[in-house]
Write an enzyme that holds these catalytic residues in place. Structure first.
Site, mmCIF file in Angstrom:
data_model
loop_
_atom_site.group_PDB
_atom_site.id
_atom_site.type_symbol
_atom_site.label_atom_id
_atom_site.label_comp_id
_atom_site.label_asym_id
_atom_site.label_seq_id
_atom_site.Cartn_x
_atom_site.Cartn_y
_atom_site.Cartn_z
ATOM 1 N NE ARG A 125 2.189 9.826 6.069
ATOM 2 C CZ ARG A 125 1.201 8.941 5.861
ATOM 3 N NH1 ARG A 125 1.168 8.209 4.769
ATOM 4 N NH2 ARG A 125 0.251 8.799 6.763
ATOM 5 C CD GLN A 143 -6.900 1.885 -0.262
ATOM 6 O OE1 GLN A 143 -7.745 1.553 0.567
ATOM 7 N NE2 GLN A 143 -6.139 2.958 -0.103
ATOM 8 C CG ASP A 180 0.154 4.907 3.362
ATOM 9 O OD1 ASP A 180 -0.303 5.677 4.225
ATOM 10 O OD2 ASP A 180 -0.539 4.056 2.766
ATOM 11 C CG HIS A 196 -2.744 -0.500 -0.267
ATOM 12 N ND1 HIS A 196 -2.550 -0.425 1.102
ATOM 13 C CD2 HIS A 196 -3.081 0.747 -0.651
ATOM 14 C CE1 HIS A 196 -2.787 0.807 1.523
ATOM 15 N NE2 HIS A 196 -3.107 1.548 0.473
ATOM 16 C CG HIS A 214 -4.095 12.372 6.224
ATOM 17 N ND1 HIS A 214 -2.869 12.102 6.800
ATOM 18 C CD2 HIS A 214 -4.496 11.228 5.632
ATOM 19 C CE1 HIS A 214 -2.546 10.843 6.544
ATOM 20 N NE2 HIS A 214 -3.515 10.294 5.834
ATOM 21 C CD GLU A 217 0.168 5.845 8.363
ATOM 22 O OE1 GLU A 217 -0.880 6.103 8.983
ATOM 23 O OE2 GLU A 217 0.218 4.936 7.525
#
Ligand code: GLC
Ligand code: GLC
Length: 660
Positions: free
Chosen positions: A301, A271, A303, A206, A414, A345
């Site tokens: 990474r 998003q 996401d 997004h 996180h 991820e």
């Protein structure tokens, strides 16, 4: 309903592999003569030879997934040719220092599997203020043995709430509060000098609704997103879609406005999910990756990777197109910037996880790295139950990942912890999956009687009873609670828990990732409640700022910080010398007669066996001494003690053994 939902999405995927490969080969034959000439012109003779060699090696891996994704409605040959030229342009723009890195990585393509790899994850502002400020932290990272630095999202986000930077408004510039692209390039170079690789997020699912692509879409200038005039299609999808943020962002669609209709928003309403069925979106995202790679980003990474493909009647995660997108992207980046690797991820169920590493019925290059969220979740489950059976069961049941890959093992990150414990595994040890997940939430939110944890429930869903957990590693291990009561014995126990978890992630054979602050046992940070852009998201509880006072105590062996820091340095230094911890080979989790012990064994043809033991109980446990016969202890919370043919393991102890 949209014609796409009626289409046969698997038509191309069902063709025999050999036929698809023949089509790719024909396409490459047609393309090569022109590309050879163009490559020699833009890259020079030597570089062009390398580029063409990569093209020959990777072309099928690009063509097949592109064809599966777009071939029914677009000309795959034309698209593939365009992507190859995009990669060629990026190769031509690649700075000399990075071309040197490419050469090194082509000699040592499995560099990310070395046992010296140790990762560190931080928000730039919370760790060092700015990107430039990070230079003053490099000694700290070196002391921890860090070879891989993941900086949390740093591209320009939208104003106000931005999901910790995961709502990107511009992929071509850095958040001005953190610095500039030039600063990022300079940092990447400084890291390279020290043998550290930079990892940055690609928010691929997004964009922020403020992104220029979204504005252009609203103005009818592109079709990067999809919208639905009324609730018919959204309702049909939502019938089988789980909510990611049920408490504040229920549903997966948001109303743009009456004229614009409903747009897909898996995460927050600001998003907007991109329409990955559009090849223009693929090309644009590829452009973003190539641009980052040419700045010195070595690990991308990916996401929220599982969410890229949407299919009616499914949970819209882990769909086949997700893997096609990652594979095509993988191949295209390999052409331009071979030093670059991908990390998935994909925080998903164990059976869905290994495909992100290329583990399909036929292996296909996809992401080199993926989070081992199973191990993470199971370790926390072990601490709460003081028992290792579920971990043993679930880890033994997992399919092994391809040899070329590496797990990123971690204790905390996180994000919240979602209890990805499968009902099958729970049942195999005589537990009820939903009840166990409820217990874990009760335990880690501290409401279970006798719990040492001080976490908080994240996104509690009253409808389903589901929730996830926020809180720092230290808080979840009991350190906050013990310090509150100034109970030295409880502090010791909390530290033993914390170090035990790290001893498993550092010894499991993958890249251990340390989340900033965990090297000092930083406590939960309640201050997010005062910031309106953060107050509704308690993941900020475990994203504290670097505490300078605590940082100052990191070398004090009597301080809590010094004790943790000392152990982590030891783990990294010892790990670096143990060839058996090279990633890519499976850790065999052993079934033992003591249910409290997690034991895993690794082998390396040149260094022999590694054995790790961890006692999850708060009382002594033991294992058969035969397990350690011929091995020597290389590190451990406690010295090896043999009694009556057993290895005695004190409460919450761990030990590493290796062949001498
Ligand atoms: C990833 C991030 C998470 C973010 C989400 C949406 O899962 O780790 O923090 O909220 O993507 O971008
Ligand atoms: C991503 C992760 C999920 C996490 C969420 C929000 O979707 O896959 O585990 O809970 O982001 O943090």
């Amino acid at each position: 309903m949209d014609d796409r939902d009626e289409a046969d999405l698997d038509a191309r995927r069902r063709l025999p592999d050999a036929q698809r490969r023949r089509a790719a080969a024909a396409c490459l034959r047609a393309l090569l003569p022109a590309v050879r000439i163009e490559a020699e012109r833009t890259l020079g003779r030597a570089e062009s030879v390398a580029f063409v060699a990569r093209l020959e090696l990777w072309f099928a891996d690009l063509h097949l997934p592109l064809d599966a994704l777009f071939g029914d409605r677009h000309d795959t040959a034309g698209l593939a040719a365009r992507i190859v030229r995009q990669a060629l342009a990026a190769a031509a723009a690649r700075p000399a220092a990075l071309r040197e890195l490419d050469r090194r990585r082509e000699v040592d393509p499995r560099w990310y599997q070395h046992p010296r790899m140790v990762g560190y994850v931080a928000y730039v502002d919370r760790f060092a203020g700015t990107i430039r400020g990070l230079h003053t932290r490099l000694d700290h990272l070196a002391e921890l043995g860090v070879t891989y630095l993941h900086l949390m999202p740093l591209l320009r986000p939208r104003e106000g709430e931005n999901d910790g930077g995961y709502a990107v408004a511009d992929y071509t510039s850095v958040d001005p509060r953190l610095g500039t692209m030039a600063d990022l390039e300079e940092l990447a170079a400084a890291l390279r000098e020290r043998g550290m690789s930079l990892c940055v997020d690609l928010v691929v699912n997004h964009t922020a609704r403020e992104h220029a692509w979204a504005k252009d879409w609203l103005a009818g200038r592109n079709s990067f997103y999809r919208s639905f005039p009324d609730r018919t299609v959204p309702d049909a999808y939502e019938a089988t879609l789980p909510d990611v943020f049920p408490d504040r962002a229920p549903g997966s669609f948001s109303l743009v406005d009456e004229a614009g209709g409903w747009v897909w928003t898996t995460f927050w309403d600001y998003q907007w999910d991109l329409d990955h069925t559009n090849p223009e979106v693929f090309a644009a995202m590829l452009g973003t990756v190539l641009q980052l790679a040419d700045r010195g980003v070595e690990i991308v990474r990916m996401d929220a990777a599982p969410f890229l493909g949407k299919r009616l009647g499914t949970n819209c995660q882990n769909q086949p197109e997700v893997h096609d997108i990652l594979q095509a992207m993988r191949a295209a980046v390999a052409l331009a910037a071979p030093a670059t690797v991908f990390k998935a991820e994909a925080i998903v169920a164990p059976e869905d996880l290994v495909p992100y590493l290329g583990g399909h019925p036929r292996e296909r290059p996809e992401c080199e790295l993926a989070y081992h969220n199973q191990l993470m979740v199971l370790l926390w489950s072990c601490l709460a139950t003081k028992d290792a059976r579920l971990a043993v069961q679930a880890l033994r049941r997992m399919t092994s990942a391809p040899e070329s890959s590496a797990w990123a093992t971690y204790v905390r990150c996180h994000d919240d912890i979602g209890w990805a414990v499968s009902d099958v595994d729970a049942a195999a040890v005589g537990w009820d999956g939903p009840a166990h997940r409820r217990f874990l939430n009760d335990f880690y939110s501290g409401r279970f009687p006798g719990s040492f944890a001080r976490g908080a429930l994240f996104q509690e869903n009253p409808e389903t009873g589901d929730a996830r957990i926020s809180g720092t590693a230290a808080a979840l291990c009991g350190l906050d609670e013990a310090r509150e009561r100034s109970d030295a014995g409880a502090v010791d126990l909390a530290l033993r828990r914390l170090v035990l978890l790290h001893a498993v992630t550092y010894g499991f054979g993958g890249i251990p990732l340390l989340y900033m602050g965990d090297e000092l046992g930083l406590a939960n940070d309640e201050s997010y409640r005062d910031d309106p852009a953060k107050a509704d998201d308690n993941r900020w509880l475990h994203r504290p700022r670097m505490d300078e006072a605590a940082f100052g105590r990191r070398h004090d062996p009597a301080a809590v910080e010094g004790r943790i820091f000392g152990w982590l340095r030891c783990l990294a230094a010892t790990r670096a010398e143990l060839l058996a911890l090279t990633a890519g080979r499976t850790s065999d989790v052993l079934g033992l007669d003591d249910p409290h012990v997690l034991a895993w064994r690794r082998r390396h043809p040149r260094s022999g066996v590694f054995l790790g033991l961890a006692n999850m109980a708060e009382h002594p446990a033991s294992v058969d001494a035969g397990l350690v016969a011929g091995l020597e202890q290389v590190l451990g919370s406690d010295p090896l003690e043999l009694r009556d043919g057993r290895v005695t393991l004190p409460p919450l102890s761990w030990m590493w053994f290796s062949e001498p």
